[in-house]
Design an enzyme around this catalytic site. Sequence first.
Site, PDB file in Angstrom:
ATOM      1  N   THR A 192      -8.608   0.801   8.274  1.00 47.18           N
ATOM      2  CA  THR A 192      -9.070   1.267   9.592  1.00 47.18           C
ATOM      3  C   THR A 192     -10.010   0.258  10.255  1.00 47.18           C
ATOM      4  O   THR A 192      -9.903  -0.001  11.458  1.00 47.18           O
ATOM      5  CB  THR A 192      -9.771   2.639   9.449  1.00 47.18           C
ATOM      6  OG1 THR A 192      -8.845   3.538   8.824  1.00 47.18           O
ATOM      7  CG2 THR A 192     -10.176   3.206  10.790  1.00 47.18           C
ATOM      8  N   ASP A 245       0.849  -1.189   0.000  1.00 43.82           N
ATOM      9  CA  ASP A 245       0.000   0.000   0.000  1.00 43.82           C
ATOM     10  C   ASP A 245       0.895   1.254   0.000  1.00 43.82           C
ATOM     11  O   ASP A 245       2.111   1.152   0.183  1.00 43.82           O
ATOM     12  CB  ASP A 245      -0.900  -0.066   1.252  1.00 43.82           C
ATOM     13  CG  ASP A 245      -2.126   0.816   1.152  1.00 43.82           C
ATOM     14  OD1 ASP A 245      -2.454   1.266   0.039  1.00 43.82           O
ATOM     15  OD2 ASP A 245      -2.780   1.048   2.199  1.00 43.82           O
ATOM     16  N   HIS A 246       0.272   2.418  -0.164  1.00 47.77           N
ATOM     17  CA  HIS A 246       0.974   3.714  -0.224  1.00 47.77           C
ATOM     18  C   HIS A 246       2.477   3.677   0.064  1.00 47.77           C
ATOM     19  O   HIS A 246       2.892   3.684   1.222  1.00 47.77           O
ATOM     20  CB  HIS A 246       0.360   4.687   0.786  1.00 47.77           C
ATOM     21  CG  HIS A 246      -1.060   5.018   0.496  1.00 47.77           C
ATOM     22  ND1 HIS A 246      -1.419   5.984  -0.412  1.00 47.77           N
ATOM     23  CD2 HIS A 246      -2.209   4.494   0.972  1.00 47.77           C
ATOM     24  CE1 HIS A 246      -2.737   6.049  -0.473  1.00 47.77           C
ATOM     25  NE2 HIS A 246      -3.242   5.158   0.357  1.00 47.77           N
ATOM     26  N   GLY A 254      -9.930   4.591   1.625  1.00 47.69           N
ATOM     27  CA  GLY A 254     -10.772   5.248   2.634  1.00 47.69           C
ATOM     28  C   GLY A 254     -12.154   4.641   2.709  1.00 47.69           C
ATOM     29  O   GLY A 254     -13.148   5.340   2.882  1.00 47.69           O
ATOM     30  N   HIS A 270      -8.925   8.550   4.506  1.00 46.30           N
ATOM     31  CA  HIS A 270      -8.397   7.524   5.406  1.00 46.30           C
ATOM     32  C   HIS A 270      -8.895   7.795   6.829  1.00 46.30           C
ATOM     33  O   HIS A 270      -9.150   8.934   7.188  1.00 46.30           O
ATOM     34  CB  HIS A 270      -6.867   7.542   5.394  1.00 46.30           C
ATOM     35  CG  HIS A 270      -6.258   7.070   4.113  1.00 46.30           C
ATOM     36  ND1 HIS A 270      -5.155   7.652   3.549  1.00 46.30           N
ATOM     37  CD2 HIS A 270      -6.609   6.052   3.280  1.00 46.30           C
ATOM     38  CE1 HIS A 270      -4.837   7.008   2.430  1.00 46.30           C
ATOM     39  NE2 HIS A 270      -5.707   6.043   2.245  1.00 46.30           N
ATOM     40  N   GLY A 271      -9.006   6.758   7.616  1.00 45.79           N
ATOM     41  CA  GLY A 271      -9.419   6.931   9.006  1.00 45.79           C
ATOM     42  C   GLY A 271     -10.932   6.864   9.141  1.00 45.79           C
ATOM     43  O   GLY A 271     -11.609   6.279   8.299  1.00 45.79           O
TER      44      GLY A 271
HETATM   45 ZN   LIG Z   1      -5.073   4.579   0.927  1.00 43.84          ZN
END
Ligand SMILES: [Zn+2]
Length: 289
Positions: free
Chosen positions: A232, A82-83, A208, A179-180
């Site tokens: 998350t 990921d990222h 997200g 995100h979150g």
């Molecule tokens: Zn992401």
Amino acid sequence: MPVVAFREILDPAFKERYGVAAFNVVDDVSLRAVIDAATQLESPLIVQTSLKTVKAIGAKVLYEMFRAMAEDAPVPITLHLDHCPDREWATICLKTGWNSVLFDGSHLDIEENTRQTAEVVEEARAYGADVEGEIESVRGVEDDVGSDEEGEIHPVDVSLKFIEDTGVYAFAPAIGTAHGLYASSPKLMPERVTEMVERRPIPMVLHGGTGLAPEQFQDLISRGCAKVNISTALKIAFVDSFREYLDANPSKHDPPSLLKSASDAVRAMAVEHMRIFGSAGKARTAVGG
Ligand SMILES: [Zn+2]
């Protein structure tokens, strides 16, 4: 079943318009739990790792653990980074065996992002791996990557040119997600997905996702979001299970039982998402037709 290429899982998902969950695992317990969930539902699975997790566990240990568990599973599974804003780490993971990487050049200007992403695509190709690209940063910090600032959103033409110039296999467009956890219901821009897919049919990636309603997931998936990232929700299931277990068993000191409660919570979370995304039963058709 052997570990499969990223596109072997996403090609059919994109074509048939179901979503494959990409869970950010954090350790062996959560890794085992999402694989068990995929096995239970006969669903294909994308296991993904944040750069933070790779650094914490070590690329080799994490990869060997993934491989040992995935190879024993009866469903197709692939490993994604990921990222990753760091070229060196993208290279380490590709060399170690990751099947795909998200080179996150969203902090660069478009020209430099395009240049570097094209290089990563070239590099990945040598390993039979794929690349996910992005130009707009997803709002919110996730495992130390990103920013809480509202990012710039570019015209669709800019995204299409980036896809064309870099040769990325999948693309993560800005669609209003973050995100979150959401403080209030997000304003989504699903029509951006439709427009991009109509003009350039490649799998879109939904970041997200935690906190979206089932209908929102399904709408975006029907428009072409074939990969749906879940990070998350996994963290919440994992951490809350510890809290609940310890509250319920204040005098117990039995790590296997504690970890079993975490595993059960993560597996249930994964099953719920796979059902919403429509990937249940797709393991039977994902490979070889
Ligand atoms: Zn992401």
